[in-house]
Design a protein around this motif. Structure first.
Motif, PDB file in Angstrom:
ATOM      1  N   ALA A  27       7.077  -8.396  -2.507  1.00 33.81           N
ATOM      2  CA  ALA A  27       6.448  -8.594  -3.824  1.00 33.81           C
ATOM      3  C   ALA A  27       5.383  -9.685  -3.742  1.00 33.81           C
ATOM      4  N   THR A  29       7.172  -1.619  -8.050  1.00 28.26           N
ATOM      5  CA  THR A  29       8.445  -2.302  -8.278  1.00 28.26           C
ATOM      6  C   THR A  29       9.184  -2.400  -6.944  1.00 28.26           C
ATOM      7  N   THR A  30       9.935  -3.472  -6.775  1.00 26.35           N
ATOM      8  CA  THR A  30      10.669  -3.691  -5.525  1.00 26.35           C
ATOM      9  C   THR A  30      11.767  -4.727  -5.727  1.00 26.35           C
ATOM     10  N   ALA A  72       1.810  -5.400 -11.560  1.00 23.04           N
ATOM     11  CA  ALA A  72       0.949  -4.438 -12.246  1.00 23.04           C
ATOM     12  C   ALA A  72      -0.443  -4.451 -11.616  1.00 23.04           C
ATOM     13  N   GLU A 122       4.993  -6.830 -16.883  1.00 23.46           N
ATOM     14  CA  GLU A 122       5.766  -6.707 -15.634  1.00 23.46           C
ATOM     15  C   GLU A 122       7.263  -6.919 -15.888  1.00 23.46           C
ATOM     16  N   VAL A 138       1.790   0.262 -11.311  1.00 22.69           N
ATOM     17  CA  VAL A 138       2.673  -0.872 -11.030  1.00 22.69           C
ATOM     18  C   VAL A 138       3.480  -0.580  -9.773  1.00 22.69           C
ATOM     19  N   ILE A 157       8.680  -3.837 -17.521  1.00 21.70           N
ATOM     20  CA  ILE A 157       8.881  -2.765 -16.521  1.00 21.70           C
ATOM     21  C   ILE A 157      10.160  -3.027 -15.722  1.00 21.70           C
ATOM     22  N   CYS A 158      10.345  -4.270 -15.280  1.00 21.68           N
ATOM     23  CA  CYS A 158      11.558  -4.636 -14.518  1.00 21.68           C
ATOM     24  C   CYS A 158      12.808  -4.267 -15.308  1.00 21.68           C
ATOM     25  N   TYR A 192       4.389   3.399  -9.885  1.00 20.04           N
ATOM     26  CA  TYR A 192       4.174   4.234 -11.078  1.00 20.04           C
ATOM     27  C   TYR A 192       2.694   4.213 -11.424  1.00 20.04           C
ATOM     28  N   HIS A 241      11.478  -7.093  -9.184  1.00 21.01           N
ATOM     29  CA  HIS A 241      10.072  -7.513  -9.173  1.00 21.01           C
ATOM     30  C   HIS A 241       9.157  -6.362  -9.566  1.00 21.01           C
ATOM     31  N   ALA A 242       8.095  -6.694 -10.316  1.00 24.74           N
ATOM     32  CA  ALA A 242       7.076  -5.701 -10.648  1.00 24.74           C
ATOM     33  C   ALA A 242       5.708  -6.362 -10.522  1.00 24.74           C
ATOM     34  N   GLY A 252      13.007   3.868  -8.896  1.00 23.98           N
ATOM     35  CA  GLY A 252      12.180   2.664  -9.002  1.00 23.98           C
ATOM     36  C   GLY A 252      12.950   1.364  -9.131  1.00 23.98           C
TER      37      GLY A 252
END
Ligand SMILES: *Cc1c(COP(=O)(O)O)cnc(C)c1O
Length: 387
Positions: A215, A208-209, A56, A42, A206, A45-46, A191, A53-54, A181
């Motif tokens: 989140a 993201t936000t 998964a 996570e 995942v 990804i961020c 994603y 925030h991510a 994203g």
């Protein structure tokens, strides 16, 4: 002849020795699910997309479902969705009891047509629609800064389906670049890590936000709606074992094993994107001048090229011709409203650009491990079709 040549698919995954090593280490580790691998993936990804925030989850569809829940979709809620997308972008709204209304596509971007969107919004009172799903179709990043202005004027949330667009960027009106994203303009983005996408975990997804409370909600819904955080308890804390189920969530957890594969895959994203862009520019150079339409990519976007979509009035013939040469192209997508389920639910409908696009579109082979020789075969086969 071509009949005996190996099949070239429209897309496929690539698993490296490093990926295999990561998987071997993962299955031998103490944690098989919800261990440090999930957090670590996570965070990666961020960092990659620039989102705070991510979360998964098991797949991209689960990510969409949790976002729709967290954004408050329920019976009576209406959401605008582009007509050309994978059905899951619309299904997630129906899972929560909401309804969708389809928006036509812009023939240049293949994404939401902002003009049609504004027309629909203008023909109903404020509050009639609650949100909009925006799809970065083929990897073309939607200008979310512009969409945010429309959404704010009408009180809509934005859910970005960025399944095609990991690594894509767009430039806003002030010249600033944004990653799709990154949470800057959309309320939440999602994603997928299905094998045809840029990076894969077999099945995975995942959210993201930039919205911390959204989140937290999604994190809780990912695991049955259960919290183990005493600060969040509604009732008295009975002791160390105590936890509360506060919402009706799901088990949408992704395993630690898959997250370690995902992190290994993600480490090669930038070079993979470079290769996809190279393949795209070769297609452009070699197909220029043939009676077909190439995808648009103005200077204000960095396209992620999940797909390389051409348009031609002889689509079906070209599809068959390439199939004979063992080149398997695909059509992305049938307009969602043409599926029997949607026809039964909303009646038969038609949107001019989406229908026209569907008649002409063909996704040529596009994957980062495609060799120059494979691409040569595709180009030669297309040229021989037109000659
Ligand atoms: C792949 C995809 C999904 C669904 O993702 P899964 O991981 O297969 O559930 C949703 N939307 C789009 C645009 C996709 O390409």
């Amino acid at each position: 002849m071509s009949g005996s040549k190996p099949i070239i698919p429209y897309g496929k995954q690539e698993i490296s020795d490093q990926d295999v090593q990561a998987l071997v280490e993962a299955v031998r580790s103490e944690y098989l699910t919800q261990g440090p691998g999930v957090d670590s993936f996570e965070k990666a990804i961020c960092k990659q997309v620039g989102a705070p925030h991510a979360i998964a989850v098991t797949n991209g569809t689960a990510a969409l479902h949790l976002c729709a829940m967290a954004l408050g979709v329920k019976p009576g809620v209406r959401v605008l969705v582009p007509a050309i997308t994978f059905a899951a972008s619309a299904n997630c709204i129906l899972y929560c009891g909401g309804d969708v209304e389809f928006v036509d596509i812009d023939p240049n971007t293949l994404c939401l047509d902002f003009g049609h969107l504004e027309k629909l919004l203008a023909s109903h009172p404020r509050g009639y629609y609650s949100g909009v799903v925006s799809v970065d179709m083929t990897g073309y990043p939607v200008n979310l800064s512009q969409l945010r202005k429309i959404a704010d004027a009408h009180g809509l949330w934005i859910l970005e389906d960025a399944c095609h667009a990991i690594g894509a960027r767009y430039q806003d009106e002030s010249g600033e670049w944004h990653h799709s994203g990154d949470g800057r303009h959309a309320d939440a983005s999602i994603y997928s890590f299905h094998p045809v996408k840029h990076i894969t975990t077999g099945e995975g997804g995942v959210v993201t936000t930039a919205n911390a409370s959204l989140a937290a909600k999604i994190k809780k819904l990912r695991t049955h709606g259960i919290t183990k955080n005493p600060a969040e308890y509604e009732n008295a804390n009975d002791g160390g074992w105590y936890h509360e189920m506060q919402d009706l969530g799901y088990n949408y957890r992704i395993s630690d094993i898959l997250c370690k594969l995902g992190e290994s895959q993600l480490s090669r994203l930038d070079e993979n994107l470079k290769r996809r862009r190279e393949i795209a520019s070769t297609y452009r150079r070699e197909l220029e001048g043939l009676p077909l339409q190439l995808p648009q990519a103005p200077n204000s976007v960095e396209h992620a090229y999940h797909l390389f979509v051409i348009r031609t009035d002889r689509r079906k013939e070209l599809y068959e011709h390439l199939k004979q040469a063992h080149i398997y192209t695909q059509v992305h997508y049938i307009p969602v409203y043409r599926h029997p389920y949607y026809q039964r639910r909303y009646g038969k409908m038609s949107l001019p650009q989406a229908d026209r696009y569907y008649e002409q579109t063909l996704s040529l082979p596009m994957y980062h491990s495609m060799t120059d020789q494979e691409q040569r075969r595709v180009i030669d086969a297309i040229r021989s079709f037109y000659n």
